[in-house]
Design a protein around this motif. Structure first.
Motif, short mmCIF file in Angstrom:
data_model
loop_
_atom_site.label_atom_id
_atom_site.label_comp_id
_atom_site.label_asym_id
_atom_site.label_seq_id
_atom_site.Cartn_x
_atom_site.Cartn_y
_atom_site.Cartn_z
N GLU A 1 12.97 7.54 -2.01
CA GLU A 1 12.47 6.52 -2.41
C GLU A 1 12.04 4.78 -1.56
OE1 GLU A 1 14.83 4.99 -5.79
OE2 GLU A 1 14.25 6.48 -6.88
N HIS A 2 13.25 4.69 -0.72
CA HIS A 2 12.21 3.46 0.39
C HIS A 2 11.05 4.45 1.70
CE1 HIS A 2 14.47 5.87 3.99
NE2 HIS A 2 13.46 5.90 4.00
N ALA A 3 10.57 4.99 0.75
CA ALA A 3 8.91 5.59 1.55
C ALA A 3 8.10 5.30 0.82
CB ALA A 3 9.11 6.56 1.56
N GLY B 1 14.83 13.04 0.16
CA GLY B 1 14.31 13.82 1.05
C GLY B 1 13.48 13.89 1.48
N TRP B 2 12.97 15.30 2.04
CA TRP B 2 11.30 15.37 3.01
C TRP B 2 11.20 16.96 2.28
CZ3 TRP B 2 10.70 12.16 6.91
CH2 TRP B 2 11.46 11.18 7.36
N VAL B 3 9.63 16.96 2.59
CA VAL B 3 9.20 17.99 2.11
C VAL B 3 7.98 18.35 3.94
CG1 VAL B 3 7.23 16.86 1.83
CG2 VAL B 3 7.36 19.85 1.06
N PHE C 1 9.50 -2.34 6.31
CA PHE C 1 11.20 -1.94 5.99
C PHE C 1 11.46 -0.62 6.64
CE2 PHE C 1 10.60 -5.98 3.33
CZ PHE C 1 12.08 -6.50 3.25
N HIS C 2 10.12 -0.39 6.75
CA HIS C 2 10.01 1.66 6.39
C HIS C 2 10.77 1.69 7.97
CE1 HIS C 2 9.28 5.93 5.02
NE2 HIS C 2 10.72 5.85 5.91
N TYR C 3 9.77 1.47 8.65
CA TYR C 3 9.68 1.91 10.01
C TYR C 3 10.33 0.32 11.14
CZ TYR C 3 7.92 0.47 14.95
OH TYR C 3 7.28 0.76 16.16
N PHE D 1 6.38 14.86 4.55
CA PHE D 1 6.12 13.59 3.79
C PHE D 1 7.34 13.33 3.62
CE2 PHE D 1 2.04 14.42 2.14
CZ PHE D 1 1.11 14.74 3.37
N ASP D 2 8.25 11.95 3.69
CA ASP D 2 8.73 11.57 2.87
C ASP D 2 9.14 11.19 1.96
OD1 ASP D 2 11.38 9.61 3.43
OD2 ASP D 2 10.82 8.64 4.66
N VAL D 3 9.93 11.49 0.92
CA VAL D 3 10.06 11.69 -0.25
C VAL D 3 11.46 10.90 -0.57
CG1 VAL D 3 8.85 13.33 -1.24
CG2 VAL D 3 11.14 13.58 -1.25
#
Ligand code: MN
Length: 193
Positions: A162-164, A124-126, A25-27, A158-160
């Motif tokens: 929720e889909h991650a 978002g992202w960190v 799903f994510h990729y 790191f992807d934050v």
């Protein structure tokens, strides 16, 4: 035209940290959709022949969002490797030295990175990013934002969204963030510094 990047590993290779189903799903869906959306958007516009970085630097709105998400996921997926293939679970060289200089220890850096990732409100992202003089920063970025848009060099992310992690960890974002260290390919990440 932009292409969806090839992964340097198979879809199940990051298990159990990231499941094959999440990768599908994510990729296979989310990342691919950002690429497809961007290609449809830029067709026949002034952005058509720009690099991803230049679109990010010069656009706003839906162009920026889709280009940003393509680039963010490129950095995200390319920085990982199967846990059993990773020789060392921490950086070496100049990146390691700068982390120790600024955070005191690699453990303290990881703790701060996870804390900032947990504190991102919503999607978002960190990021760990660097300025031209090599100074490192951990930054939260909302939505599709990234260090490139602010003239900084992206190092680790790191992807934050929720889909991650939702299929594997449901609401436990912290568990995902702590597990991701197992699959960070530091040899690759070091080269970004
Ligand atoms: Mn994502």
């Amino acid at each position: 035209m932009f292409k969806l990047i090839d992964l340097p590993y198979s879809l199940e290779a990051l298990e159990p940290v990231i499941s094959a189903r999440t990768m599908e799903f994510h990729y296979g869906k989310h990342h691919k959709a950002y690429v497809d959306n961007l290609n449809n958007l830029i067709k026949g516009t002034e952005y058509e022949n720009l690099t991803l970085e230049d679109i990010i630097r010069t656009s706003i709105g839906t162009f920026f969002h889709n280009a940003g998400q393509v680039l963010n996921h490129n950095y995200y997926f390319q920085q990982f490797a199967p846990a059993n293939s990773i020789k060392r679970k921490e950086p070496q060289g100049p990146l390691a030295q700068q982390i120790i200089k600024q955070w005191g220890s690699f453990e303290a850096f990881k703790e701060e990175f996870v804390k900032e990732g947990l504190a991102v409100f919503g999607s978002g992202w960190v990021w760990l990013d660097a300025s031209n003089d090599g100074f490192l920063q951990i930054n939260q970025e909302a939505g599709a934002n990234n260090p490139i848009a602010r003239g900084l060099k992206p190092i680790l992310t790191f992807d934050v969204w929720e889909h991650a992690y939702y299929l594997d960890y449901q609401n436990r974002r912290a568990d995902q963030l702590k597990a991701l260290w197992e699959i960070v390919n530091w040899e690759k990440v070091e080269k970004r510094y």
